[in-house]
Motif scaffolding. Structure first.
Motif, PDB file in Angstrom:
ATOM      1  N   ASN A  88       0.803  -1.220   0.000  1.00  0.00           N
ATOM      2  CA  ASN A  88       0.000   0.000   0.000  1.00  0.00           C
ATOM      3  C   ASN A  88       0.836   1.270   0.000  1.00  0.00           C
ATOM      4  OD1 ASN A  88      -2.172  -1.631  -0.110  1.00  0.00           O
ATOM      5  ND2 ASN A  88      -2.851  -1.287   2.010  1.00  0.00           N
ATOM      6  N   ARG A 105     -16.783  -0.212  -3.170  1.00  0.00           N
ATOM      7  CA  ARG A 105     -15.646   0.647  -2.812  1.00  0.00           C
ATOM      8  C   ARG A 105     -15.790   1.955  -3.572  1.00  0.00           C
ATOM      9  NH1 ARG A 105     -10.279  -3.016  -1.946  1.00  0.00           N
ATOM     10  NH2 ARG A 105      -9.515  -1.080  -1.044  1.00  0.00           N
ATOM     11  N   PRO A 106     -16.622   2.845  -3.032  1.00  0.00           N
ATOM     12  CA  PRO A 106     -16.890   4.101  -3.741  1.00  0.00           C
ATOM     13  C   PRO A 106     -15.643   4.984  -3.813  1.00  0.00           C
ATOM     14  CG  PRO A 106     -17.835   4.155  -1.523  1.00  0.00           C
ATOM     15  CD  PRO A 106     -17.306   2.767  -1.730  1.00  0.00           C
ATOM     16  N   ASP A 160     -16.292   8.448  -4.237  1.00  0.00           N
ATOM     17  CA  ASP A 160     -16.931   9.769  -4.213  1.00  0.00           C
ATOM     18  C   ASP A 160     -16.059  10.825  -3.521  1.00  0.00           C
ATOM     19  OD1 ASP A 160     -17.774   7.944  -1.965  1.00  0.00           O
ATOM     20  OD2 ASP A 160     -18.428   9.861  -1.135  1.00  0.00           O
ATOM     21  N   GLN A 161     -15.293  10.421  -2.511  1.00  0.00           N
ATOM     22  CA  GLN A 161     -14.472  11.402  -1.786  1.00  0.00           C
ATOM     23  C   GLN A 161     -13.292  11.882  -2.642  1.00  0.00           C
ATOM     24  OE1 GLN A 161     -15.440  12.661   1.332  1.00  0.00           O
ATOM     25  NE2 GLN A 161     -17.233  11.521   0.634  1.00  0.00           N
ATOM     26  N   THR A 182     -10.422   8.429   3.791  1.00  0.00           N
ATOM     27  CA  THR A 182     -10.021   7.409   2.812  1.00  0.00           C
ATOM     28  C   THR A 182      -8.514   7.480   2.520  1.00  0.00           C
ATOM     29  OG1 THR A 182     -10.087   7.001   0.417  1.00  0.00           O
ATOM     30  CG2 THR A 182     -11.149   8.996   1.150  1.00  0.00           C
ATOM     31  N   VAL A 183      -7.901   6.301   2.452  1.00  0.00           N
ATOM     32  CA  VAL A 183      -6.446   6.225   2.268  1.00  0.00           C
ATOM     33  C   VAL A 183      -6.079   6.628   0.841  1.00  0.00           C
ATOM     34  CG1 VAL A 183      -4.427   4.704   2.320  1.00  0.00           C
ATOM     35  CG2 VAL A 183      -6.262   4.402   4.009  1.00  0.00           C
ATOM     36  N   THR A 184      -6.601   5.892  -0.147  1.00  0.00           N
ATOM     37  CA  THR A 184      -6.227   6.217  -1.528  1.00  0.00           C
ATOM     38  C   THR A 184      -6.805   7.578  -1.940  1.00  0.00           C
ATOM     39  OG1 THR A 184      -8.035   4.796  -2.246  1.00  0.00           O
ATOM     40  CG2 THR A 184      -5.823   3.881  -2.408  1.00  0.00           C
ATOM     41  N   ASP A 199      -7.020  -4.882   7.342  1.00  0.00           N
ATOM     42  CA  ASP A 199      -6.280  -5.904   6.595  1.00  0.00           C
ATOM     43  C   ASP A 199      -5.718  -7.003   7.497  1.00  0.00           C
ATOM     44  OD1 ASP A 199      -6.859  -4.398   4.405  1.00  0.00           O
ATOM     45  OD2 ASP A 199      -4.863  -3.561   4.145  1.00  0.00           O
ATOM     46  N   ILE A 202     -14.917  -1.202   8.576  1.00  0.00           N
ATOM     47  CA  ILE A 202     -14.499  -0.462   7.374  1.00  0.00           C
ATOM     48  C   ILE A 202     -15.180  -0.990   6.105  1.00  0.00           C
ATOM     49  CG2 ILE A 202     -12.496   0.320   6.014  1.00  0.00           C
ATOM     50  CD1 ILE A 202     -11.967   1.182   8.784  1.00  0.00           C
TER      51      ILE A 202
HETATM   52  N1  EPU Z   1     -14.894   5.303   1.168  1.00  0.00           N
HETATM   53  C1  EPU Z   1     -15.946   6.089   0.760  1.00  0.00           C
HETATM   54  N2  EPU Z   1     -15.740   6.950  -0.279  1.00  0.00           N
HETATM   55  C2  EPU Z   1     -14.552   7.080  -0.907  1.00  0.00           C
HETATM   56  C3  EPU Z   1     -13.489   6.266  -0.501  1.00  0.00           C
HETATM   57  C4  EPU Z   1     -13.682   5.385   0.543  1.00  0.00           C
HETATM   58  O1  EPU Z   1     -17.038   5.998   1.314  1.00  0.00           O
HETATM   59  O2  EPU Z   1     -14.448   7.896  -1.825  1.00  0.00           O
HETATM   60  C5  EPU Z   1     -15.068   4.364   2.288  1.00  0.00           C
HETATM   61  C6  EPU Z   1     -14.884   2.919   1.873  1.00  0.00           C
HETATM   62  O3  EPU Z   1     -16.073   2.378   1.349  1.00  0.00           O
HETATM   63  C7  EPU Z   1     -14.450   2.272   3.153  1.00  0.00           C
HETATM   64  C8  EPU Z   1     -13.663   3.368   3.866  1.00  0.00           C
HETATM   65  O4  EPU Z   1     -14.041   4.589   3.242  1.00  0.00           O
HETATM   66  O5  EPU Z   1     -15.561   1.953   3.953  1.00  0.00           O
HETATM   67  C9  EPU Z   1     -12.165   3.220   3.795  1.00  0.00           C
HETATM   68  O6  EPU Z   1     -11.740   2.982   2.452  1.00  0.00           O
HETATM   69  P1  EPU Z   1     -10.371   3.561   1.883  1.00  0.00           P
HETATM   70  O7  EPU Z   1     -10.670   4.450   0.737  1.00  0.00           O
HETATM   71  O8  EPU Z   1      -9.545   4.101   2.986  1.00  0.00           O
HETATM   72  O9  EPU Z   1      -9.698   2.254   1.307  1.00  0.00           O
HETATM   73  P2  EPU Z   1      -8.765   2.233   0.062  1.00  0.00           P
HETATM   74  O10 EPU Z   1      -7.972   3.484   0.042  1.00  0.00           O
HETATM   75  O11 EPU Z   1      -9.529   1.862  -1.141  1.00  0.00           O
HETATM   76  C10 EPU Z   1      -6.718   1.193   1.332  1.00  0.00           C
HETATM   77  C11 EPU Z   1      -5.809   0.040   1.074  1.00  0.00           C
HETATM   78  C12 EPU Z   1      -6.526  -1.267   1.368  1.00  0.00           C
HETATM   79  C13 EPU Z   1      -7.007  -1.251   2.803  1.00  0.00           C
HETATM   80  C14 EPU Z   1      -7.871  -0.009   3.057  1.00  0.00           C
HETATM   81  C15 EPU Z   1      -8.306   0.154   4.506  1.00  0.00           C
HETATM   82  C16 EPU Z   1      -4.341   0.839  -0.657  1.00  0.00           C
HETATM   83  C17 EPU Z   1      -3.877   0.758  -2.066  1.00  0.00           C
HETATM   84  N3  EPU Z   1      -5.369   0.075  -0.309  1.00  0.00           N
HETATM   85  O12 EPU Z   1      -7.809   1.019   0.423  1.00  0.00           O
HETATM   86  O13 EPU Z   1      -5.565  -2.311   1.202  1.00  0.00           O
HETATM   87  O14 EPU Z   1      -7.761  -2.400   3.046  1.00  0.00           O
HETATM   88  O15 EPU Z   1      -7.136   1.173   2.677  1.00  0.00           O
HETATM   89  O16 EPU Z   1      -7.215   0.257   5.325  1.00  0.00           O
HETATM   90  O17 EPU Z   1      -3.754   1.554   0.140  1.00  0.00           O
HETATM   91  C18 EPU Z   1      -6.753  -3.380  -0.621  1.00  0.00           C
HETATM   92  O18 EPU Z   1      -6.686  -2.448  -1.417  1.00  0.00           O
HETATM   93  O19 EPU Z   1      -7.509  -4.349  -0.754  1.00  0.00           O
HETATM   94  C19 EPU Z   1      -5.827  -3.414   0.461  1.00  0.00           C
HETATM   95  C20 EPU Z   1      -5.147  -4.478   0.681  1.00  0.00           C
END
Ligand code: EPU
Length: 442
Positions: free
Chosen positions: A37, A138-139, A141-142, A181-183, A323, A345
């Motif tokens: 990540n 996995r929206p 929107d943010q 949100t992380v990404t 994770d 989450i």
């Molecule tokens: N969310 C929203 N709107 C958005 C983005 C996220 O509602 O625009 C919500 C998601 O639905 C979720 C929460 O916010 O309920 C957290 O999601 P986040 O966006 O933080 O997850 P991500 O950035 O897509 C990263 C990791 C994941 C890890 C999660 C949680 C990377 C590349 N991926 O995903 O790692 O599980 O954070 O810690 O950093 C994976 O991608 O499967 C992974 C192994």
């Protein structure tokens, strides 16, 4: 006439499988790989400057291979260093493309990380919208809300999200995320580095990987303050330069190895497991009766004779990571008493529950909460992985189950973990990797 490839009457179907024989205590030293990540956003960030960035300690996982294809599709030249396959050179001078097709996004949700760099560099990005994933909806929107605040015009066209910066450049803005949100935080940080003026991100994700991205972007010449805290400030600059750096160690792989040692009453040193990134995880291990000692650059772990029950609820960092939820459920299955595991989450990150029950676990699941009764003696069986962390958990369960556990659909594991099975074998586990099953053509 049949082509040679068609002539065969058998073909491989399905992903590789792992055969895990339970009952071995793990001992020795193991080194954690570079973090998935962190590597994914850092590779995406290579598109921001023009020139050759060098990334060391890149994990050899399928998800990196897909992102590499995305970068190549965009026109970047990506090469592995001769002397070290974990070193990737990304030459971005000729990366003129701005479109990421569905075929690649479909296989890697994190390909949305290209939105920020592409719109920053070209003033336009067209990235296929990710559909559903094994973790559920996995929206993004943010991500889009932040880009819109920076003046972007956003449309959905034929399954793609198209982001256009008026007059080719985004404008700094104040952004407050509804969820950290992380990404999303990473995308907005990358987009803002080359925007005009100042951007602030409130309620930003605080994950160590976000902090690392901020550090590396600053090395490129960006002006970012507060990455790793919930309030990030980015002063836009006109240009960035390529960098050379080493990816931080993977705290999820580290945590998985710690649990493997704990479950098997093992005695293992995990190099690269950093206590400063694993506070919530180590606290839960200690609560379960596991002895964890911080060393210089790693952790030493010794599993107890009897594990204590634990309550775990996943949270954004610095809380307990989603994770590692599945892996800790295996620990709970062996603990003497009732454990409560809650996933806050992701919608569908409990698919390992039914598989663990096939191994004899006693779990009562209600939506995102699981009540685990232990201790249970697990007994080996074929089980199917549905996501990377479920796959890791099933391998861990196999380490302590009686007889042989066959973990199917191991491509999920290989997406995020580089050679976890080999690392466990080096510590004394008995695991065999088999190719996909053979099927006879009709
Ligand atoms: N969310 C929203 N709107 C958005 C983005 C996220 O509602 O625009 C919500 C998601 O639905 C979720 C929460 O916010 O309920 C957290 O999601 P986040 O966006 O933080 O997850 P991500 O950035 O897509 C990263 C990791 C994941 C890890 C999660 C949680 C990377 C590349 N991926 O995903 O790692 O599980 O954070 O810690 O950093 C994976 O991608 O499967 C992974 C192994």
């Amino acid at each position: 006439m049949k082509l040679p490839a068609e002539a065969s009457s058998t073909r491989r179907v399905g992903a590789p499988r792992l055969l895990v024989r339970g009952g071995r205590r793990l001992r020795g030293h193991v080194e954690v790989a570079g973090a998935r990540n962190a590597a994914l956003p850092l590779l995406a960030a290579s598109l921001l400057p023009k020139g050759r960035s060098i990334h060391h300690r890149v994990p050899r996982i399928a998800d990196v291979a897909i992102l590499r294809r995305v970068l190549e599709h965009l026109g970047a030249a990506v090469t592995e260093a001769d002397e070290d396959p974990h070193t990737l050179h990304v030459a971005s001078e000729s990366a003129a493309g701005h479109q990421v097709p569905y075929e690649l996004v479909r296989r890697l949700h994190a390909a949305v990380l290209l939105l920020g760099p592409l719109v920053a560099r070209h003033g336009i990005a067209r990235v296929a919208l990710p559909g559903s994933s094994p973790a559920g909806a996995r929206p993004i929107d943010q991500h889009l809300k932040g880009l819109r605040a920076m003046g972007a015009q956003i449309t959905i066209e034929h399954g793609d999200v198209v982001v256009r910066a008026p007059r080719g450049r985004l404008q700094g803005a104040g952004i407050t995320l509804d969820v950290p949100t992380v990404t999303g935080t990473e995308n907005l940080m990358m987009a803002a580095t080359l925007a005009r003026g100042r951007t602030t991100i409130e309620q930003a994700a605080r994950e160590p990987e976000v902090e690392e991205l901020g550090r590396v972007l600053n090395k490129m010449g960006a002006r970012i303050e507060g990455a790793g805290t919930s309030f990030i400030t980015i002063h836009g600059v006109d240009e960035l330069r390529p960098i050379e750096h080493a990816v931080m160690p993977d705290r999820v792989e580290a945590g998985t190895l710690l649990v493997a040692a704990a479950l098997t009453r093992g005695d293992v040193t995990v190099r690269g497991a950093l206590i400063e990134h694993l506070g919530a995880v180590v606290a839960k291990l200690r609560a379960a009766g596991v002895t964890v000692t911080a060393l210089d650059g790693g952790l030493h772990v010794r599993g107890p004779v009897e594990l204590e029950p634990i309550d775990v609820a996943t949270q954004p960092y610095p809380g307990f990571p989603a994770d590692l939820q599945a892996q800790f459920m295996v620990l709970a299955c062996l603990a003497g008493g009732e454990s409560l595991i809650t996933e806050t989450i992701f919608e569908h990150r409990m698919q390992h529950v039914a598989e663990l029950m096939r191994l004899g676990a006693d779990i009562l699941r209600d939506g995102r909460t699981a009540v685990v009764q232990g201790p249970r003696r697990l007994s080996g069986a074929p089980v199917e992985a549905r996501d990377p962390h479920a796959a890791a958990a099933l391998v861990l369960a196999g380490l302590v189950a009686e007889g042989t556990t066959e973990v199917l659909e191991v491509h999920h594991l290989d997406g995020a973990y580089g050679g976890l099975d080999q690392k466990l074998v080096a510590l004394g586990a008995e695991i065999r990797r088999l190719p996909g099953a053979e099927e006879v053509d009709p």
